[in-house]
Design an enzyme around this catalytic site. Structure first.
Site, short mmCIF file in Angstrom:
data_model
loop_
_atom_site.label_atom_id
_atom_site.label_comp_id
_atom_site.label_asym_id
_atom_site.label_seq_id
_atom_site.Cartn_x
_atom_site.Cartn_y
_atom_site.Cartn_z
NE ARG A 1 137.11 25.03 65.82
CZ ARG A 1 136.52 24.84 64.65
NH1 ARG A 1 137.21 24.89 63.55
NH2 ARG A 1 135.23 24.60 64.60
CB CYS B 1 141.83 23.76 63.62
SG CYS B 1 140.71 25.06 63.29
CG ASP C 1 131.49 30.64 61.15
OD1 ASP C 1 132.63 30.55 61.60
OD2 ASP C 1 130.63 29.74 61.27
NE ARG D 1 136.44 21.94 55.82
CZ ARG D 1 136.76 22.05 57.09
NH1 ARG D 1 137.91 22.62 57.42
NH2 ARG D 1 135.96 21.60 58.03
CE LYS E 1 130.80 24.58 57.02
NZ LYS E 1 131.55 24.22 58.22
CG ASN E 2 128.53 25.20 60.29
OD1 ASN E 2 129.17 24.31 59.73
ND2 ASN E 2 129.05 26.37 60.64
N1 EPU Z 1 135.43 25.36 73.14
C1 EPU Z 1 136.08 24.82 74.23
N2 EPU Z 1 135.78 23.52 74.58
C2 EPU Z 1 134.88 22.77 73.90
C3 EPU Z 1 134.21 23.32 72.80
C4 EPU Z 1 134.51 24.63 72.43
O1 EPU Z 1 136.91 25.48 74.85
O2 EPU Z 1 134.66 21.62 74.29
C5 EPU Z 1 135.75 26.74 72.73
C6 EPU Z 1 136.34 26.79 71.31
O3 EPU Z 1 137.74 26.55 71.31
C7 EPU Z 1 135.98 28.19 70.88
C8 EPU Z 1 134.61 28.41 71.55
O4 EPU Z 1 134.55 27.45 72.60
O5 EPU Z 1 136.91 29.10 71.36
C9 EPU Z 1 133.41 28.23 70.65
O6 EPU Z 1 133.55 27.04 69.89
P1 EPU Z 1 132.32 26.17 69.41
O7 EPU Z 1 132.39 24.84 70.08
O8 EPU Z 1 131.07 26.94 69.50
O9 EPU Z 1 132.70 25.94 67.87
P2 EPU Z 1 132.36 24.65 67.04
O10 EPU Z 1 131.09 24.09 67.54
O11 EPU Z 1 133.57 23.79 66.96
C10 EPU Z 1 130.87 25.82 65.23
C11 EPU Z 1 130.88 25.96 63.75
C12 EPU Z 1 132.01 26.89 63.36
C13 EPU Z 1 131.79 28.24 64.03
C14 EPU Z 1 131.69 28.05 65.55
C15 EPU Z 1 131.36 29.33 66.29
C16 EPU Z 1 129.99 23.84 63.02
C17 EPU Z 1 130.22 22.54 62.36
N3 EPU Z 1 131.05 24.65 63.15
O12 EPU Z 1 132.13 25.27 65.60
O13 EPU Z 1 131.95 27.04 61.95
O14 EPU Z 1 132.85 29.11 63.74
O15 EPU Z 1 130.66 27.08 65.85
O16 EPU Z 1 130.16 29.87 65.85
O17 EPU Z 1 128.88 24.16 63.39
C18 EPU Z 1 132.80 27.42 59.78
O18 EPU Z 1 131.70 27.06 59.33
O19 EPU Z 1 133.68 27.98 59.07
C19 EPU Z 1 133.10 27.20 61.20
C20 EPU Z 1 134.33 27.20 61.67
#
Ligand code: EPU
Length: 429
Positions: free
Chosen positions: A132, A127, A316, A408, A22-23
């Protein structure tokens, strides 16, 4: 709202085929916005987030043609193939109704600004697993020359042609890295992303973008160099297998005392999970680079675990691992370093009899405790998987409410589990 009814206590046996990630599929779909030529994506999982993304792309004017299962598909996963053609983009807006159900909608920000100089994305709220924010996506886009403003809950980004820049991520972000990589491929000059995410999904996106004509070096490491090109073209790409789905089945074998072959995965993407589960006592072999054999022949032992960015133990997989160590002898200390509120499943697991104490970002799990079936409510995608796993190990009947969370990101999980001998059924609302 559908629910699962599970009667636990059956050791799972057999072979399960892993679906596309998915990701990885989500950013690959967003990348199709970068060209007016058709892109064919294979191995897309049949999960709700992919449907939501397709719906989002359709609202932007993108043509989507379902080409059915790819030739040579294994019988179990759906392996959909989709032809995506963003010949004309007729809207640049991701509305609240879609962003609310799927935060990854923000992945269209970079591609839309790079292609047409404009994007309007509803600001994601908090969320279940944490705040996030998307500040790092926005700061990066500003560095590339976009102007960002917020109007009525919408983030508005405007730019002429983006200009390459050096961007250092204060915090490692997976979709932030992907978003800015997609913005930079069409920028004028060189972009260097430092402290970038190293997840396999980032590498997979880079591989698609390269096929489309982008010039990217270093994806999969913490420094990614991108030389912007004036335009990208069509391509064909099959997304990588889902390492989190595969890891979830590793735990399913361990928690039920079963014997599973996990096929169509990438063992190389699961090294930390394999190592940790071996420490707990699972017997794991990698007969080929694309399969795992998991069994148990001794009692499980407690083992501490800390979530980290790739190649560390994935956040995850934390909830599923917590379910496993409720059955391990001793005390396991689980530390969550990525999201601040990702222990909601602990309270639900306690309802089955697990002994878990949560203190801030740590959970102390004492085991083994017998689990006895009870009704539970899923709070997010991975938490739901952990409740299903606990239900498979519990005596008697477990009901997992709100399985729309699990839909999802897991493709027909109840069908895959049933085929391995589990007593699980979906009861429609
Ligand atoms: N963060 C910030 N600012 C930003 C972006 C992120 O502070 O602009 C913080 C977040 O709040 C968090 C940390 O950085 O504390 C890491 O977040 P990241 O941005 O890496 O998460 P994401 O890209 O929103 C993806 C996956 C998630 C997975 C995380 C961590 C996708 C679509 N989603 O989320 O997947 O948990 O990376 O590996 O790729 C899931 O599949 O269940 C899922 C939640």
């Amino acid at each position: 709202m559908d629910r699962f009814v599970i009667r636990g206590g059956v050791p799972l046996r057999g072979t399960v085929h892993i679906s596309g990630a998915k990701n990885a599929a989500l950013p690959c779909l967003a990348a199709c916005l970068l060209t007016d030529e058709p892109v064919t994506l294979d191995n897309l999982p049949a999960v709700r987030d992919i449907k939501t993304t397709c719906h989002l792309l359709a609202t932007l004017g993108v043509g989507l043609e379902d080409q059915g299962p790819a030739p040579g598909s294994a019988p179990s996963p759906v392996r959909r193939r989709l032809r995506v053609e963003a010949q004309k983009i007729t809207s640049v807006e991701a509305p609240w109704e879609l962003v609310r159900t799927m935060r990854a909608s923000t992945l269209i920000l970079g591609p839309l600004v790079a292609r047409g100089g404009q994007a309007r994305i509803s600001m994601p709220g908090g969320c279940a697993i944490g705040a996030r924010p998307i500040d790092l996506h926005l700061k990066g886009l500003e560095k590339l020359g976009a102007q960002i403003s917020t109007e009525h809950g919408m983030v508005v980004a405007r730019a002429g042609r983006l200009r390459g820049a050096r961007i250092y991520f204060e915090r490692i972000t997976v979709t932030g890295t992907e978003d800015l990589m997609m913005a930079a491929v069409l920028a004028d000059g060189e972009t260097v992303l430092e402290n970038a995410a190293r997840e396999p999904e980032v590498e997979d996106l880079a591989s698609l973008l390269t096929k489309m004509g982008a010039r990217i070096e270093g994806a999969g490491t913490s420094t990614i160099r991108i030389q912007g090109v004036p335009r990208l073209g069509g391509a064909a790409h099959a997304v990588i297998p889902d390492r989190i789905e595969a890891g979830t089945f590793v735990i399913a074998a361990g928690i039920t005392g079963g014997d599973l072959t996990i096929a169509d995965c990438r063992a190389g993407h699961l090294l930390t999970v394999i190592e940790k589960c071996r420490e707990v006592g699972l017997h794991i072999e990698t007969p080929t680079p694309t399969s795992l054999r998991v069994s148990t022949d001794k009692p499980l032992q407690a083992a501490d675990m800390t979530t980290e960015e790739y190649p560390g133990f994935a956040t995850d997989m934390q909830a599923q691992y917590m379910a496993l160590v409720t059955q391990a002898a001793g005390t396991s200390l689980l530390t969550e370093t990525i999201f601040e509120n990702r222990f909601l499943h602990a309270l639900e697991l306690a309802r089955l009899g697990a002994n878990i104490r949560v203190e801030g970002n740590r959970a102390v799990v004492r085991g083994p405790t017998p689990l006895s079936g009870a009704p539970m409510t899923a709070s997010d995608l991975r938490a739901s998987a952990s409740l299903v796993l606990a239900g498979l190990a519990a005596q008697g009947e477990t009901i997992v409410e709100r399985v729309y969370h699990i839909d999802r990101g897991y493709e027909h999980i109840e069908e895959k589990l049933s085929a391995l001998g589990a007593d699980i059924r979906r009861v429609p609302a």
